[in-house]
Design a protein around this motif. Sequence first.
Motif, short mmCIF file in Angstrom:
data_model
loop_
_atom_site.label_atom_id
_atom_site.label_comp_id
_atom_site.label_asym_id
_atom_site.label_seq_id
_atom_site.Cartn_x
_atom_site.Cartn_y
_atom_site.Cartn_z
N GLY A 1 0.82 -1.21 0.00
CA GLY A 1 0.00 0.00 0.00
C GLY A 1 0.85 1.26 0.00
O GLY A 1 0.33 2.36 0.18
N SER B 1 -1.63 -7.38 7.73
CA SER B 1 -1.73 -6.06 7.12
C SER B 1 -1.03 -6.01 5.78
O SER B 1 -1.44 -5.27 4.89
CB SER B 1 -1.14 -4.99 8.05
OG SER B 1 0.21 -5.25 8.32
N ARG C 1 -3.40 -4.53 2.08
CA ARG C 1 -3.14 -3.11 1.89
C ARG C 1 -3.44 -2.68 0.46
O ARG C 1 -3.20 -3.41 -0.49
CB ARG C 1 -1.68 -2.81 2.22
CG ARG C 1 -1.42 -2.77 3.72
CD ARG C 1 -1.60 -1.36 4.25
NE ARG C 1 -1.70 -1.33 5.69
CZ ARG C 1 -0.66 -1.18 6.50
NH1 ARG C 1 0.55 -1.12 6.00
NH2 ARG C 1 -0.83 -1.12 7.79
N SER C 2 -3.94 -1.49 0.31
CA SER C 2 -4.14 -0.88 -1.00
C SER C 2 -3.57 0.52 -0.96
O SER C 2 -3.26 1.05 0.11
CB SER C 2 -5.64 -0.85 -1.34
OG SER C 2 -6.18 -2.16 -1.38
N ASP D 1 -5.07 3.05 1.54
CA ASP D 1 -5.13 2.77 2.98
C ASP D 1 -4.53 3.89 3.81
O ASP D 1 -5.10 4.34 4.80
CB ASP D 1 -4.42 1.46 3.31
CG ASP D 1 -5.12 0.25 2.72
OD1 ASP D 1 -6.14 0.45 2.05
OD2 ASP D 1 -4.66 -0.86 2.94
N VAL E 1 -11.06 -8.35 3.63
CA VAL E 1 -11.02 -7.06 2.92
C VAL E 1 -11.59 -7.14 1.52
O VAL E 1 -12.48 -6.36 1.16
CB VAL E 1 -9.59 -6.52 2.88
CG1 VAL E 1 -9.49 -5.31 2.00
CG2 VAL E 1 -9.13 -6.18 4.29
N PHE F 1 -9.72 -1.89 5.05
CA PHE F 1 -8.30 -2.04 5.36
C PHE F 1 -8.16 -2.41 6.83
O PHE F 1 -9.12 -2.34 7.60
CB PHE F 1 -7.53 -0.75 5.06
CG PHE F 1 -8.10 0.48 5.70
CD1 PHE F 1 -7.64 0.93 6.92
CD2 PHE F 1 -9.12 1.20 5.07
CE1 PHE F 1 -8.18 2.06 7.52
CE2 PHE F 1 -9.66 2.33 5.66
CZ PHE F 1 -9.18 2.76 6.88
#
Length: 508
Positions: free
Chosen positions: A135, A249, A253-254, A257, A311, A323
């Motif tokens: 992310g 995590s 993630r993107s 986030d 997610v 997230f």
Amino acid sequence: MMKLSMGFICSQLPYKTEIINEKQRIKYSGISIGSPSSCFKEDTIYLFLSGEMQQAAGGTVWIGKEEPETDMPVIWVRETVDPIQVFDDIFDVFHRFRHWAEEVAGKVSARKPLKEILQLLNQVTINPWYLTDNGFRTCVMKEDPVAMDISALWRYQYFHGHMAFQAIYKLISSGDMTIMNRTEQAIIFHKTEAFHMPFVSRTIFSPRGITGHLFIIGMHNELSCYETELADYFCEMISPVMDYVDESSMAARSVYDFFFIDLIEGNEVKEAERKTLMNTIKWKEQDEYIACVMTIPSFWQVQNKLNTITVYEIEEMMPCKAFLYDDQVVFLLNKTHLISQMGKEYTPVRYLEEKLQMIAKNCGGSIGYSDSFREMGKLSIYYRQAVLAAAYASSSGRGILPYHHVSVPHLLREAEQAVSRDLFLHPAVRALEEYDSANHTEFLKTLYIYLKNERRTTETVKELYIHRNSLLYRLERIREITGFQLEDYRERLRMLLSCEIYFGQQYL
């Protein structure tokens, strides 16, 4: 073992060199003195002291000002240098990087902290570098005073802990991000829309997908295959580390986030960045939003669930961005988009709660959600509402709870820190409590349900499962026992709040 290309080796030699007939992707593990009786290996470079080049399985070194005529891969030393000196210099290159690679492998196998492992990059490059998750939040970053002084983007990355969204947006819109994420080797980007300086990018892959990105910035010297091969070897080694360090995590993630996390934490977010993000995810400033927080009984369960539904499936089920944050699943729901998908048989509240109940059931968690809002800059307030509602939902065994159901208990719990409950409680509470205990009645509960239903008889008798006449009788007895004045709104308000304190979460 770290194998080296001819280009890598030449970058470390102190004299003019050229590579002839280099074969792409061919790398070598060492150098040897060649002779007619040698048993040639394909991953070895040979140097012939006789001064005559012979056919070798791997590659050779040629020393002299005249270009050799051969179809073999050759390191051509274009100066008059003692062959033994050339051999020693190349041997030293292999020795130094074999020793460095062993140190990297040792720290990885010992599961040393990621920050400690990354510091080994400082032994082999003077350039600034940093590692991000998928992310683009910073995992480890080199302490580089020069980069801090001359690069605004470096300072942003350092102080904010993530790449500027404007830079990410340019990487995406220009197509550079696609190139980065489709290539399993390190790439040199000499110039991009996002960055003015050249840089090496290496995407880290695992069976779960992309888990990180390593960047080496060409600030102090010209980038070459030297940096790309370092990045390739290093990222192959730390890929397992990225899997076991903060696994959940990393998996979820993107690029948006960190933007939402900054808003949650009350960090400064520039208006331009906010607008860019909203345009990217196709959300409008005037849309309505709801903050949702899901708690799962243990973080171990969070990790397991994240690899199955969590997610990505939440985002499939609802128009939201989900997230991980603070051992919880957070998802920001676009209420406007949700309502546009709603069938005529639903009300907005029923449709929302049906979706949330499904998510809570699938994940085995409890969900709290906030009031609706439009001002994204105030997300931290509504996130806090969702956290509190999720805590009440979890402790009461409920699947979902909106903040407006728990706002009064929350307010009263906070007030109890400053004001004694005995000081505040309406005297009718104690009077009815004593009467109920002595006579096996439910007058206190009756009064609470009556006030909670805003003195509506039909709703009260339905909730208490009693006849209307029974309710009227109880109310009259309550008046006789306590002298309680139902017509005085201040009396009613204090009594209602007193009952909220007395009954706690029983009637959420």
